[in-house]
Design a protein around this motif. Sequence first.
Motif, PDB file in Angstrom:
ATOM      1  N   SER A  99       0.831  -1.211   0.000  1.00 52.97           N
ATOM      2  CA  SER A  99       0.000   0.000   0.000  1.00 52.97           C
ATOM      3  C   SER A  99       0.864   1.259   0.000  1.00 52.97           C
ATOM      4  O   SER A  99       0.554   2.222  -0.703  1.00 52.97           O
ATOM      5  CB  SER A  99      -0.976   0.002   1.169  1.00 52.97           C
ATOM      6  N   LYS A 100       1.957   1.251   0.741  1.00 55.15           N
ATOM      7  CA  LYS A 100       2.868   2.403   0.757  1.00 55.15           C
ATOM      8  C   LYS A 100       3.535   2.572  -0.603  1.00 55.15           C
ATOM      9  O   LYS A 100       3.630   3.687  -1.125  1.00 55.15           O
ATOM     10  CB  LYS A 100       3.929   2.224   1.838  1.00 55.15           C
ATOM     11  N   GLU A 102       2.473   1.482  -3.539  1.00 53.74           N
ATOM     12  CA  GLU A 102       1.456   1.879  -4.518  1.00 53.74           C
ATOM     13  C   GLU A 102       1.114   3.359  -4.371  1.00 53.74           C
ATOM     14  O   GLU A 102       0.999   4.075  -5.373  1.00 53.74           O
ATOM     15  CB  GLU A 102       0.205   1.015  -4.342  1.00 53.74           C
ATOM     16  N   LYS A 103       0.968   3.812  -3.167  1.00 53.99           N
ATOM     17  CA  LYS A 103       0.647   5.222  -2.918  1.00 53.99           C
ATOM     18  C   LYS A 103       1.741   6.133  -3.472  1.00 53.99           C
ATOM     19  O   LYS A 103       1.456   7.136  -4.139  1.00 53.99           O
ATOM     20  CB  LYS A 103       0.468   5.458  -1.420  1.00 53.99           C
ATOM     21  N   GLN A 104       3.000   5.780  -3.224  1.00 61.96           N
ATOM     22  CA  GLN A 104       4.107   6.608  -3.697  1.00 61.96           C
ATOM     23  C   GLN A 104       4.244   6.552  -5.222  1.00 61.96           C
ATOM     24  O   GLN A 104       4.532   7.567  -5.860  1.00 61.96           O
ATOM     25  CB  GLN A 104       5.417   6.195  -3.032  1.00 61.96           C
ATOM     26  N   GLN A 106       1.789   6.021  -7.367  1.00 64.87           N
ATOM     27  CA  GLN A 106       0.688   6.813  -7.927  1.00 64.87           C
ATOM     28  C   GLN A 106       0.975   8.298  -7.803  1.00 64.87           C
ATOM     29  O   GLN A 106       0.694   9.074  -8.722  1.00 64.87           O
ATOM     30  CB  GLN A 106      -0.624   6.456  -7.234  1.00 64.87           C
ATOM     31  N   LYS A 107       1.553   8.693  -6.692  1.00 65.74           N
ATOM     32  CA  LYS A 107       1.912  10.096  -6.490  1.00 65.74           C
ATOM     33  C   LYS A 107       2.928  10.547  -7.540  1.00 65.74           C
ATOM     34  O   LYS A 107       2.778  11.610  -8.149  1.00 65.74           O
ATOM     35  CB  LYS A 107       2.480  10.274  -5.078  1.00 65.74           C
ATOM     36  N   LEU A 108       3.943   9.727  -7.771  1.00 65.40           N
ATOM     37  CA  LEU A 108       4.944  10.049  -8.791  1.00 65.40           C
ATOM     38  C   LEU A 108       4.320  10.105 -10.176  1.00 65.40           C
ATOM     39  O   LEU A 108       4.634  11.000 -10.977  1.00 65.40           O
ATOM     40  CB  LEU A 108       6.081   9.016  -8.776  1.00 65.40           C
ATOM     41  N   GLU A 109       3.467   9.146 -10.465  1.00 68.52           N
ATOM     42  CA  GLU A 109       2.835   9.103 -11.782  1.00 68.52           C
ATOM     43  C   GLU A 109       1.929  10.313 -11.995  1.00 68.52           C
ATOM     44  O   GLU A 109       1.893  10.890 -13.076  1.00 68.52           O
ATOM     45  CB  GLU A 109       2.071   7.792 -11.953  1.00 68.52           C
ATOM     46  N   GLN A 110       1.214  10.728 -10.968  1.00 62.86           N
ATOM     47  CA  GLN A 110       0.354  11.915 -11.078  1.00 62.86           C
ATOM     48  C   GLN A 110       1.172  13.184 -11.266  1.00 62.86           C
ATOM     49  O   GLN A 110       0.748  14.105 -11.960  1.00 62.86           O
ATOM     50  CB  GLN A 110      -0.534  12.046  -9.841  1.00 62.86           C
ATOM     51  N   GLN A 111       2.344  13.224 -10.646  1.00 58.05           N
ATOM     52  CA  GLN A 111       3.227  14.384 -10.785  1.00 58.05           C
ATOM     53  C   GLN A 111       4.001  14.355 -12.095  1.00 58.05           C
ATOM     54  O   GLN A 111       4.678  15.300 -12.428  1.00 58.05           O
ATOM     55  CB  GLN A 111       4.232  14.436  -9.630  1.00 58.05           C
ATOM     56  N   GLY A 114       6.918   9.766 -12.251  1.00 58.87           N
ATOM     57  CA  GLY A 114       7.039   8.316 -12.308  1.00 58.87           C
ATOM     58  C   GLY A 114       7.529   7.857 -13.655  1.00 58.87           C
ATOM     59  O   GLY A 114       8.134   6.822 -13.801  1.00 58.87           O
TER      60      GLY A 114
END
Length: 120
Positions: A99-100, A102-104, A106-111, A114
């Motif tokens: 979960s950690k 995946e969260k990171q 997704q954050k990179l990909e959104q920014q 990623g």
Amino acid sequence: MLWFQGNSMHLAKYSLQLLMRNLSASKTVLPVLTLFTKDPCPLCDEAKEILEPYKNRVILQEVDITLPGNSAWYERYKFDIPVFHLNGQFLMMHQVDISKLEKQLQKLEQQGAGCWRMPS
């Protein structure tokens, strides 16, 4: 997921820059997930199996903390492996926290970090 072992702290520190330069033809670079490990490390082997589904989203770099050039990493993590850094920043230790991760990711990909775009 690309797998390679770093044999020095210098490689771990600058691997992202090297990957960006070496992969410039593709114009994209995946995030680097660094696994600090040693041989043997059954927990590290288990972690690599758990990370297999992420092979298309990260580049897995292994750093053997027992190698002579990695003494700083050894002193820091000798009782805590496996330890993971994502793009050079501490992420987790002792076991994979999906979960950690995946969260990171997704954050990179959104920014847009990623899958970074290389300058033309």
